[in-house]
Design a protein around this motif. Structure first.
Motif, PDB file in Angstrom:
ATOM      1  N   GLY A 108      -7.300  -4.433  -5.825  1.00  0.00           N
ATOM      2  CA  GLY A 108      -7.310  -5.888  -5.861  1.00  0.00           C
ATOM      3  C   GLY A 108      -5.967  -6.467  -5.458  1.00  0.00           C
ATOM      4  N   ALA A 109      -4.888  -5.896  -5.985  1.00  0.00           N
ATOM      5  CA  ALA A 109      -3.551  -6.380  -5.636  1.00  0.00           C
ATOM      6  C   ALA A 109      -3.255  -6.161  -4.156  1.00  0.00           C
ATOM      7  N   GLN A 110      -3.653  -5.018  -3.615  1.00  0.00           N
ATOM      8  CA  GLN A 110      -3.434  -4.750  -2.195  1.00  0.00           C
ATOM      9  C   GLN A 110      -4.172  -5.750  -1.319  1.00  0.00           C
ATOM     10  N   HIS A 111      -5.415  -6.056  -1.675  1.00  0.00           N
ATOM     11  CA  HIS A 111      -6.174  -7.024  -0.894  1.00  0.00           C
ATOM     12  C   HIS A 111      -5.569  -8.420  -1.000  1.00  0.00           C
ATOM     13  N   LEU A 112      -5.062  -8.759  -2.182  1.00  0.00           N
ATOM     14  CA  LEU A 112      -4.447 -10.077  -2.341  1.00  0.00           C
ATOM     15  C   LEU A 112      -3.160 -10.162  -1.523  1.00  0.00           C
ATOM     16  N   VAL A 163       0.838  -1.196   0.000  1.00  0.00           N
ATOM     17  CA  VAL A 163       0.000   0.000   0.000  1.00  0.00           C
ATOM     18  C   VAL A 163       0.875   1.248   0.000  1.00  0.00           C
ATOM     19  N   ASP A 164       0.260   2.399  -0.310  1.00  0.00           N
ATOM     20  CA  ASP A 164       0.998   3.652  -0.366  1.00  0.00           C
ATOM     21  C   ASP A 164       1.447   4.070   1.029  1.00  0.00           C
ATOM     22  N   GLY A 165       2.391   5.017   1.058  1.00  0.00           N
ATOM     23  CA  GLY A 165       2.881   5.529   2.326  1.00  0.00           C
ATOM     24  C   GLY A 165       4.306   5.104   2.613  1.00  0.00           C
ATOM     25  N   LYS A 212       6.141  -3.482  -6.244  1.00  0.00           N
ATOM     26  CA  LYS A 212       6.539  -2.722  -5.060  1.00  0.00           C
ATOM     27  C   LYS A 212       6.667  -3.633  -3.851  1.00  0.00           C
ATOM     28  N   ALA A 213       5.871  -4.696  -3.807  1.00  0.00           N
ATOM     29  CA  ALA A 213       5.898  -5.630  -2.680  1.00  0.00           C
ATOM     30  C   ALA A 213       6.827  -6.818  -2.926  1.00  0.00           C
ATOM     31  N   GLY A 214       7.555  -6.814  -4.037  1.00  0.00           N
ATOM     32  CA  GLY A 214       8.512  -7.877  -4.300  1.00  0.00           C
ATOM     33  C   GLY A 214       7.944  -9.099  -4.982  1.00  0.00           C
ATOM     34  N   TYR A 215       6.757  -8.977  -5.588  1.00  0.00           N
ATOM     35  CA  TYR A 215       6.132 -10.109  -6.275  1.00  0.00           C
ATOM     36  C   TYR A 215       6.250  -9.927  -7.789  1.00  0.00           C
ATOM     37  N   SER A 216       6.315 -11.048  -8.488  1.00  0.00           N
ATOM     38  CA  SER A 216       6.288 -11.036  -9.945  1.00  0.00           C
ATOM     39  C   SER A 216       5.007 -11.709 -10.404  1.00  0.00           C
ATOM     40  N   SER A 217       4.686 -11.562 -11.681  1.00  0.00           N
ATOM     41  CA  SER A 217       3.427 -12.112 -12.184  1.00  0.00           C
ATOM     42  C   SER A 217       3.652 -12.801 -13.522  1.00  0.00           C
TER      43      SER A 217
END
Length: 339
Positions: free
Chosen positions: A307-311, A33-35, A95-100
């Protein structure tokens, strides 16, 4: 730093101490998330992974999977809609270190099922699907997998896991009510054949209900294939019987509406003097036209981001609400008028 041998002793406090940041910063970084600055978020995520931090036992179990890989299924990338959704998701995941890893289904449930089977063989951390209507086998398969699943673009009271999107039936009704309130009573609709795009079918039903509420007939439906292009909109308008012309034509997307408007003018019709034109999605196209299309703007990038933040929250042991419905916004344009 090597991965800790015992993850039971590693918690958010240890990660915050090692990174020299607050507990809130660690929480925000892990959820994407932002911040938090990109540099700090990447550093925190890298440290957490190296230390073996997972918020609970369910998340720790993901350590034996491809714990930074997310599989994404979209219907198509041949229009701005899902490209915007994907853009919002990828920024948040990176940003969270995940790839897709992503593929398209072409609105085919069987193809989506085959993609899911291939992707699950890689043991991804999570799966993202478009819409809430899938092959029955896929829903059962994902339920057995017991890993986070995000459904985007549509909403339902019974998601596989969590869903983030818009209410397409309500969106169609809102757009239809606005146009009906202008005085139009003989609508037509140009879009995919019934049953191909479930979300489009819901919007058509909403438009039809809005006109039924004012005593008008349901829109004449004109089916076209070949995607959501300018050419498809032009072709669809060309299939309308102009011996008994409609007074307004709804299109599946803004791109198709633009193509339909060009076809109407080639046929000698004035827009909106002789006929109204209505799109859907509020694409960038409408903001640069000398006559903006009447449309309904959808929060495509926000659907991807939220959606990505919730996941990510699910992956980190948190439990967001199962259903998140985002608002749409009416954009009255210069292609309709008070009749």
């Amino acid at each position: 730093m090597s991965r800790a041998k015992s993850t039971d002793r590693i918690g958010i406090h240890e990660v915050a101490r090692a990174a020299g940041v607050s507990l809130m910063t660690v929480s925000r970084a892990m959820r994407g998330v932002d911040g938090v600055s990109d540099a700090t978020a990447k550093r925190v995520v890298r440290l957490a992974q190296e230390m073996g931090y997972f918020p609970n036992s369910a998340a720790r179990a993901l350590a034996v999977t491809n714990s930074t890989l997310v599989g994404i299924s979209l219907p198509t990338l041949l229009n701005d809609v899902f490209a915007d959704v994907l853009s919002g998701m990828r920024r948040t995941f990176e940003k969270a270190g995940y790839s897709s890893v992503m593929d398209t289904s072409d609105y085919d449930p069987d193809r989506e099922l085959r993609w899911a089977e291939r992707t699950l063989a890689w043991r991804p951390a999570a799966i993202i699907l478009t819409g809430v209507t899938h092959h029955p086998t896929l829903r059962e398969r994902l339920a057995r997998e017991r890993r986070p699943v995000l459904e985007i673009w549509d909403v339902t009271d019974d998601p596989i896991d969590i869903c983030v999107g818009i209410d397409h039936l309500a969106a169609g009704m809102e757009l239809g009510r606005h146009v009906a309130a202008l005085g139009y009573r003989a609508p037509a609709y140009v879009g995919a054949p019934p049953g191909v795009d479930v979300r489009a079918d819901k919007r058509f039903d909403g438009i039809a209900r809005a006109f039924a509420d004012v005593g008008a007939a349901a829109p004449r439906r004109v089916a076209v294939t070949g995607g959501n292009s300018f050419a498809a909109g032009s072709e669809g308008f060309g299939r309308i019987d102009l011996t008994e012309p409609p007074d307004v034509v709804f299109f599946l997307t803004d791109n198709m509406a633009f193509g339909g408007m060009m076809a109407a003018e080639r046929a000698g019709l004035d827009v909106p003097g002789d006929i109204g034109i209505v799109g859907f999605n509020g694409l960038d196209l409408t903001s640069v036209m000398t006559r903006p299309i009447t449309t309904l703007a959808t929060p495509r990038r926000q659907i991807g981001e939220i959606g990505a933040q919730h996941l990510l929250a699910r992956l980190n042991g948190l439990r967001p609400g199962p259903v998140t419905t985002l608002p749409v916004h009416l954009q009255p344009g210069a292609t309709t008028r008070a009749v």
